[in-house]
Enzyme design. Sequence first.
Site, PDB file in Angstrom:
ATOM      1  N   CYS A   2     -23.657   3.790  31.425  1.00  0.00           N
ATOM      2  CA  CYS A   2     -25.063   3.401  31.310  1.00  0.00           C
ATOM      3  C   CYS A   2     -25.484   3.471  29.849  1.00  0.00           C
ATOM      4  O   CYS A   2     -24.827   4.076  29.024  1.00  0.00           O
ATOM      5  CB  CYS A   2     -25.938   4.338  32.122  1.00  0.00           C
ATOM      6  SG  CYS A   2     -25.380   4.525  33.803  1.00  0.00           S
ATOM      7  N   ARG A  27     -21.800  -2.066  26.532  1.00  0.00           N
ATOM      8  CA  ARG A  27     -21.305  -0.947  27.356  1.00  0.00           C
ATOM      9  C   ARG A  27     -21.140  -1.355  28.813  1.00  0.00           C
ATOM     10  O   ARG A  27     -20.607  -0.609  29.624  1.00  0.00           O
ATOM     11  CB  ARG A  27     -22.259   0.248  27.264  1.00  0.00           C
ATOM     12  CG  ARG A  27     -22.396   0.831  25.872  1.00  0.00           C
ATOM     13  CD  ARG A  27     -23.650   1.690  25.764  1.00  0.00           C
ATOM     14  NE  ARG A  27     -23.542   2.905  26.531  1.00  0.00           N
ATOM     15  CZ  ARG A  27     -23.036   4.047  26.020  1.00  0.00           C
ATOM     16  NH1 ARG A  27     -22.600   4.065  24.789  1.00  0.00           N
ATOM     17  NH2 ARG A  27     -22.959   5.137  26.746  1.00  0.00           N
ATOM     18  N   TRP A  75     -24.701   1.352  34.923  1.00  0.00           N
ATOM     19  CA  TRP A  75     -23.361   0.963  35.376  1.00  0.00           C
ATOM     20  C   TRP A  75     -23.137   1.810  36.620  1.00  0.00           C
ATOM     21  O   TRP A  75     -22.947   3.020  36.521  1.00  0.00           O
ATOM     22  CB  TRP A  75     -22.342   1.270  34.294  1.00  0.00           C
ATOM     23  CG  TRP A  75     -20.931   0.960  34.667  1.00  0.00           C
ATOM     24  CD1 TRP A  75     -20.083   1.712  35.416  1.00  0.00           C
ATOM     25  CD2 TRP A  75     -20.188  -0.213  34.310  1.00  0.00           C
ATOM     26  NE1 TRP A  75     -18.885   1.099  35.562  1.00  0.00           N
ATOM     27  CE2 TRP A  75     -18.901  -0.068  34.909  1.00  0.00           C
ATOM     28  CE3 TRP A  75     -20.455  -1.332  33.580  1.00  0.00           C
ATOM     29  CZ2 TRP A  75     -17.907  -1.045  34.775  1.00  0.00           C
ATOM     30  CZ3 TRP A  75     -19.451  -2.297  33.442  1.00  0.00           C
ATOM     31  CH2 TRP A  75     -18.207  -2.158  34.049  1.00  0.00           C
ATOM     32  N   ASN A  99     -27.992   8.990  32.222  1.00  0.00           N
ATOM     33  CA  ASN A  99     -26.621   8.498  32.119  1.00  0.00           C
ATOM     34  C   ASN A  99     -25.723   9.678  32.429  1.00  0.00           C
ATOM     35  O   ASN A  99     -25.969  10.783  31.961  1.00  0.00           O
ATOM     36  CB  ASN A  99     -26.372   7.964  30.694  1.00  0.00           C
ATOM     37  CG  ASN A  99     -24.970   7.390  30.548  1.00  0.00           C
ATOM     38  OD1 ASN A  99     -24.261   7.250  31.556  1.00  0.00           O
ATOM     39  ND2 ASN A  99     -24.582   7.081  29.333  1.00  0.00           N
ATOM     40  N   GLY A 100     -24.695   9.467  33.261  1.00  0.00           N
ATOM     41  CA  GLY A 100     -23.776  10.560  33.605  1.00  0.00           C
ATOM     42  C   GLY A 100     -23.723  10.750  35.118  1.00  0.00           C
ATOM     43  O   GLY A 100     -24.091   9.852  35.873  1.00  0.00           O
ATOM     44  N   GLU A 479       4.418  -0.871  32.346  1.00  0.00           N
ATOM     45  CA  GLU A 479       3.092  -0.959  31.713  1.00  0.00           C
ATOM     46  C   GLU A 479       3.215  -0.969  30.195  1.00  0.00           C
ATOM     47  O   GLU A 479       2.551  -1.752  29.509  1.00  0.00           O
ATOM     48  CB  GLU A 479       2.224   0.205  32.184  1.00  0.00           C
ATOM     49  CG  GLU A 479       0.859   0.309  31.536  1.00  0.00           C
ATOM     50  CD  GLU A 479      -0.009  -0.931  31.699  1.00  0.00           C
ATOM     51  OE1 GLU A 479       0.313  -1.805  32.523  1.00  0.00           O
ATOM     52  OE2 GLU A 479      -1.012  -1.038  30.959  1.00  0.00           O
ATOM     53  N   LYS A 483       1.830  -3.977  27.842  1.00  0.00           N
ATOM     54  CA  LYS A 483       0.908  -3.721  26.714  1.00  0.00           C
ATOM     55  C   LYS A 483       1.454  -4.372  25.448  1.00  0.00           C
ATOM     56  O   LYS A 483       0.762  -5.043  24.709  1.00  0.00           O
ATOM     57  CB  LYS A 483       0.713  -2.229  26.475  1.00  0.00           C
ATOM     58  CG  LYS A 483      -0.130  -1.503  27.489  1.00  0.00           C
ATOM     59  CD  LYS A 483      -1.604  -1.764  27.390  1.00  0.00           C
ATOM     60  CE  LYS A 483      -2.135  -2.867  28.190  1.00  0.00           C
ATOM     61  NZ  LYS A 483      -2.023  -2.958  29.598  1.00  0.00           N
ATOM     62  N   GLU A 486       1.525  -8.312  25.597  1.00  0.00           N
ATOM     63  CA  GLU A 486       0.258  -9.055  25.603  1.00  0.00           C
ATOM     64  C   GLU A 486      -0.506  -8.964  24.294  1.00  0.00           C
ATOM     65  O   GLU A 486      -1.356  -9.803  24.033  1.00  0.00           O
ATOM     66  CB  GLU A 486      -0.616  -8.686  26.790  1.00  0.00           C
ATOM     67  CG  GLU A 486      -1.040  -7.286  26.929  1.00  0.00           C
ATOM     68  CD  GLU A 486      -1.927  -7.107  28.190  1.00  0.00           C
ATOM     69  OE1 GLU A 486      -1.985  -5.990  28.681  1.00  0.00           O
ATOM     70  OE2 GLU A 486      -2.546  -8.058  28.657  1.00  0.00           O
ATOM     71  N   HIS A 502      23.603  -2.452  35.136  1.00  0.00           N
ATOM     72  CA  HIS A 502      23.746  -3.572  36.085  1.00  0.00           C
ATOM     73  C   HIS A 502      23.427  -4.899  35.405  1.00  0.00           C
ATOM     74  O   HIS A 502      22.885  -5.803  36.019  1.00  0.00           O
ATOM     75  CB  HIS A 502      22.842  -3.339  37.301  1.00  0.00           C
ATOM     76  CG  HIS A 502      23.190  -2.098  38.058  1.00  0.00           C
ATOM     77  ND1 HIS A 502      24.289  -2.010  38.891  1.00  0.00           N
ATOM     78  CD2 HIS A 502      22.628  -0.869  38.050  1.00  0.00           C
ATOM     79  CE1 HIS A 502      24.362  -0.794  39.385  1.00  0.00           C
ATOM     80  NE2 HIS A 502      23.368  -0.069  38.888  1.00  0.00           N
ATOM     81  N   LYS A 598      -9.853 -11.657  30.139  1.00  0.00           N
ATOM     82  CA  LYS A 598     -10.033 -10.285  30.634  1.00  0.00           C
ATOM     83  C   LYS A 598      -9.959 -10.265  32.156  1.00  0.00           C
ATOM     84  O   LYS A 598      -9.468  -9.325  32.737  1.00  0.00           O
ATOM     85  CB  LYS A 598     -11.374  -9.716  30.167  1.00  0.00           C
ATOM     86  CG  LYS A 598     -11.615  -8.277  30.582  1.00  0.00           C
ATOM     87  CD  LYS A 598     -10.535  -7.339  30.066  1.00  0.00           C
ATOM     88  CE  LYS A 598     -10.641  -5.942  30.631  1.00  0.00           C
ATOM     89  NZ  LYS A 598      -9.438  -5.123  30.374  1.00  0.00           N
TER      90      LYS A 598
HETATM   91  C1  AGP Z   1      -3.703  -5.827  31.652  1.00  0.00           C
HETATM   92  O1  AGP Z   1      -3.595  -5.338  30.324  1.00  0.00           O
HETATM   93  C2  AGP Z   1      -3.926  -7.327  31.695  1.00  0.00           C
HETATM   94  N1  AGP Z   1      -5.080  -7.668  30.983  1.00  0.00           N
HETATM   95  C3  AGP Z   1      -3.825  -7.918  33.093  1.00  0.00           C
HETATM   96  O2  AGP Z   1      -2.486  -7.738  33.504  1.00  0.00           O
HETATM   97  C4  AGP Z   1      -4.735  -7.302  34.182  1.00  0.00           C
HETATM   98  O3  AGP Z   1      -4.319  -5.993  34.475  1.00  0.00           O
HETATM   99  C5  AGP Z   1      -4.596  -8.154  35.459  1.00  0.00           C
HETATM  100  O4  AGP Z   1      -5.054  -9.446  35.170  1.00  0.00           O
HETATM  101  C6  AGP Z   1      -5.370  -7.578  36.639  1.00  0.00           C
HETATM  102  O5  AGP Z   1      -6.729  -7.545  36.336  1.00  0.00           O
HETATM  103  P1  AGP Z   1      -7.710  -6.684  37.294  1.00  0.00           P
HETATM  104  O6  AGP Z   1      -7.275  -5.267  37.186  1.00  0.00           O
HETATM  105  O7  AGP Z   1      -9.085  -6.916  36.733  1.00  0.00           O
HETATM  106  O8  AGP Z   1      -7.553  -7.197  38.676  1.00  0.00           O
END
Ligand code: AGP
Length: 603
Positions: A2, A27, A75, A99-100, A479, A483, A486, A502, A598
């Site tokens: 928030c 935010r 939020w 907020n909190g 993961e 990271k 991307e 393998h 995003k």
């Molecule tokens: C993660 O760093 C990516 N931006 C992407 O893989 C993301 O996790 C994926 O598109 C899923 O998004 P969501 O968690 O909003 O469903």
Amino acid sequence: MCGIVGYIGEKEKKKIILKGLKELEYRGYDSAGMAILKGNDITHFKAVGKLKNLEEKTKNFTSEGFGLAIGHTRWATHGKPNEINAHPHLGEYSYVIHNGIIENHQELKNELQEKGFSFLSQTDSEVIVHLFEMFIKEGFGAFEAFEKTVKKLQGAYAILLISKVDKEKIFFAKNLVPLIVGKSSENEIFFSSSDAPLIGYAQDVVYLHDKTYGYAQKGEINIYENSVLQKPKFKKLSISKLSAQKEGFRFFMEKEIYEQSAVASETLMGRVQKNRVILDDIDDSFFNEINEIKICACGTSYHAALASSYLFERVSKIKCSVEIASEFRYKEPLLKNDTLFIVISQSGETADTLQALKMAKKAGLKTLAVCNVDNSSIVRISDEILLTRAGIEKGVASTKAFTTQFIVLWMLALKLGELKGNLGQNIVESEIETLLKVPAVLKVDEKIHEKIRRLSKRYLHGHGFFFIGRDLFFPLALEGALKLKEISYLHAEGYPAGEMKHGPIALADSELFTVALMPKTMLYDKVKSNVEELSARDATILALSPLEFDIADDFIKTKGYDHPMLEFFEMSVIVQLLALEISVRLGNDVDMPRNLAKSVTVE
Ligand code: AGP
């Protein structure tokens, strides 16, 4: 998270509040509101959705001349994003914004309801204003009533309260959540959750400490701690708005990595007691007849899902399968209605995950969403929700959403293990003890960050990266690879360490970089021998481990926590920072990497 703004002065107050809230939009929020006290008139406005809706509602309102004003962007953490739950929350003659998370809000609410106070909203915040007016009714002065109110609150709060009982003062309190108070050369007073809204208005500011509270009036700020008046420590305000929104970090992604410790505390807030997990308002009966779990997600959320599957089987003793949503949609899956279908999504709008959820609902399965955005499509159609409370995540590369998803799933695994009678009380208690250490584990170690920044210069080329790990650390390897891919655009793959021989080991040479996750608490010797096989073929090794490993070309010594989950969270911060620093050296747009969005709202 928030956003909060406040103002005491002569200027037109609606404009100042709206402008301040606009500066806090970064935010993230799902509703907004304001209250203005001038003379004996107190007016308030609330609107769901974007600020333009609040602007529309207040377009015929202005408030010139001396007065007090408070504004809030919400939020949602407790209660749906609707107008009733939007702040400010009303008493008979007072308004509060918060907020909190008030951890003991339910107990306070019960106490107040027994005394005849009625509640309009589903939020935890509303207890504050009724508590204040309860003490006023008991004959205490405004400040005493506020002080007594604050002392009854447990949890995280940044509070502004105005009341007709004292038309000159804004009362404030701060614990665990940022709140800044500032003053201008014209003796105006400003409040805000962060620097951005204050820039151009306040010159001198105080970054309030935890457990402080007090009141401000024209040109005067009174800060108390344990009932003792403190001498305010003023600082000059920074002047760059954008760096203010990034709060001094180079990128939102970097800020969000550093925020993980703080948001993890919010994720846990009110959900764990000494010996049990409380999953918000999900009734235990929801989990009756559940004998299997299927989790569906994409990208980073899929990695959190995969990691949690180890917990559901090992801790909860419930069969668990994990699916990539885009595959699941078209595989004609066999679904049984004793399966709990969990979807994980930061945005709550990922098309494939949303469609998978609809398939599960159509097949009559119970559905639960682990999500970061309350008013999202996935949240709206799931039977039950567990919000990650990570606050807005602006970096396209997900970081704090991943860690808070995994914290929520860990709590869920403990809850299910307990409900199914598969987890002894002593195990639950010791797991919760470990869980409560996570926020501290997520705190970025500046020395480690500096080391990663330095060694990243060696990893800007080569023909690719392997991230390898075993058990829980295999999803973390996936993961870490994602990271890096991307935001650096370098090729990287996450692999189970045991899979190297393998096939993948054929790639091993000095230009193949292997990031080896070598926790001491999970199959260390197995991973060590896999890494030795790679090193023997001249692969370049970057090892993350608490145990010295002299054949590594680069080595990041971790702290050696005595629980795999703590080692997991520590290493997740390291692989996030590694991707960040390599991307920075390559001059990429860390927050907005090429080709990515995003939220992937299309197939
Ligand atoms: C993660 O760093 C990516 N931006 C992407 O893989 C993301 O996790 C994926 O598109 C899923 O998004 P969501 O968690 O909003 O469903």
